[in-house]
Structures are given as C-alpha cells and as structure tokens.
Design an enzyme around this catalytic site. Sequence first.
Site, PDB file in Angstrom:
ATOM      1  N   TYR A  18      19.943  32.119 -10.417  1.00 34.61           N
ATOM      2  CA  TYR A  18      19.394  32.834  -9.307  1.00 34.61           C
ATOM      3  C   TYR A  18      19.672  34.128  -8.959  1.00 34.61           C
ATOM      4  CZ  TYR A  18      19.697  27.826  -7.805  1.00 34.61           C
ATOM      5  OH  TYR A  18      19.834  26.515  -7.637  1.00 34.61           O
ATOM      6  N   HIS A  23      15.491  35.693  -2.970  1.00 30.85           N
ATOM      7  CA  HIS A  23      16.256  35.251  -2.105  1.00 30.85           C
ATOM      8  C   HIS A  23      17.608  36.054  -2.250  1.00 30.85           C
ATOM      9  CE1 HIS A  23      16.221  32.577   1.078  1.00 30.85           C
ATOM     10  NE2 HIS A  23      16.936  31.447   0.639  1.00 30.85           N
ATOM     11  N   PHE A  70      25.971  28.035  -1.551  1.00 30.05           N
ATOM     12  CA  PHE A  70      24.507  28.292  -1.467  1.00 30.05           C
ATOM     13  C   PHE A  70      24.083  29.105  -0.297  1.00 30.05           C
ATOM     14  CE2 PHE A  70      24.701  25.767  -5.222  1.00 30.05           C
ATOM     15  CZ  PHE A  70      23.783  26.018  -6.023  1.00 30.05           C
ATOM     16  N   ASN A  72      22.266  28.417   2.211  1.00 31.01           N
ATOM     17  CA  ASN A  72      22.220  27.607   3.429  1.00 31.01           C
ATOM     18  C   ASN A  72      23.375  27.244   4.144  1.00 31.01           C
ATOM     19  OD1 ASN A  72      19.387  27.960   2.854  1.00 31.01           O
ATOM     20  ND2 ASN A  72      19.031  25.613   2.874  1.00 31.01           N
ATOM     21  N   ASP A  97      17.152  38.737   2.592  1.00 28.30           N
ATOM     22  CA  ASP A  97      15.449  38.948   2.180  1.00 28.30           C
ATOM     23  C   ASP A  97      14.953  38.596   3.512  1.00 28.30           C
ATOM     24  OD1 ASP A  97      16.862  36.234   1.893  1.00 28.30           O
ATOM     25  OD2 ASP A  97      14.639  35.744   1.322  1.00 28.30           O
ATOM     26  N   ASN A 118      17.477  30.510   6.888  1.00 30.24           N
ATOM     27  CA  ASN A 118      18.277  29.314   7.101  1.00 30.24           C
ATOM     28  C   ASN A 118      19.865  29.801   6.822  1.00 30.24           C
ATOM     29  OD1 ASN A 118      16.695  27.121   7.534  1.00 30.24           O
ATOM     30  ND2 ASN A 118      16.270  26.850   5.466  1.00 30.24           N
TER      31      ASN A 118
END
Length: 195
Positions: A18, A23, A70, A72, A97, A118
Amino acid sequence: MDTNQWLVVGLGNPGPDYASNRHNVGQMVLAELADRARAPFKSHKTNSMVAEGRTGLEGPRLILAKPNSFMNLSGGPVAALLRFYKIEPERLIVVHDELDIPFDRLKIKKGGGAGGHNGVRDIISAIGTGDFVRVRVGVGRPPGRQASADFVLRDFGSAERAVLPNILTDAADAVESIARDGLTAAQLRFHTVAE
C-alpha cells in the site's frame, strides 16, 4: 511535559503493498517531516510507528505517528497516542488524502464531519470529537466510472509521481506552519498558494 507540542498523524494502510497508494499520501507527508527532523520512526506501544522532532531549533515539538492499523481502524491508535502523550484533540493534526480536492492542491480545516473519509470517521468516533485540524491532500476524483475505493488504493500515475514531491513538501510545510504560526496564518498562506 512539553506544552508546545502537536500530535501529527498520517493516515494510510500498513505494509509495502500500500506504500505508494493515493490513500497513503498522509504517511508520505509524515516521512517528509521525519526526514526534515532527522527523526527515525520507531515502533510504539500504541500500535503506531512514531518519530519525534522539532520544527527548527526552538520550534514546536512534533510527535509524528503512522498507525499500524488499516485506514478504517485509525481511531484506536490515535486515541491511544493522545492519552499516552497527554495531548488534547485541538493539538491533533491529521494528514489524509481527499478525493474532493484536485490533485496537487491542499486544504486545511479544523472541525467538521468526516466528509466521507472512513479513517477520519473512525478517529472522530474513537476520540469523541471532530475538533482537530486536518491537512487534506488532494488526490482528485477517479476517472470515468472507476470506484473511489479502487482509485485510492492504486499508486499515483507517472505524471502525478513527477509532481508528488512538490505536494509532499507543501503539505509538510503546512503542518509546520500550523504548529508554528497557527491555523489561520497557515490557511491564508496555503489556500492562497493553491488558487
């Protein structure tokens, strides 16, 4: 306890898969800030990676944190960091972001709702308030009918990567300006530049 300190949280997802995603731009900004302060990130008991440094020799102390959770689920680590460092939410800066801002622009705001983000929503839920500063780094809207979730979980394109270092520099400058000069001065400086 240092009263002139700020908790700066860069949102993203953990792991190398990632690292270059849109993100994760919040964590990219924190890497820039840590480089400036010559402060290495170290594992912290709040389920975060933390680096500590100052903005200049006598400037405010910045506690830079990248949650290991993560996106969220960012709220738990952020709440734990605020408790550990005894920092109030009004001295929290979250870098993330933002789909509703064009790529290569940034906006600074304090308070309000999650705006569909989120990670921000989970932080508000975990700390019980939205009264913190956000540095919103524009990534733009997805092209065509591409889903927003797919778009933010893709790496920046080659044309975007050419400009990205400038954006990371601007966002890091914005964080330092908020801590050093105050929210209004930072907004005047960076919102004017973005127009």
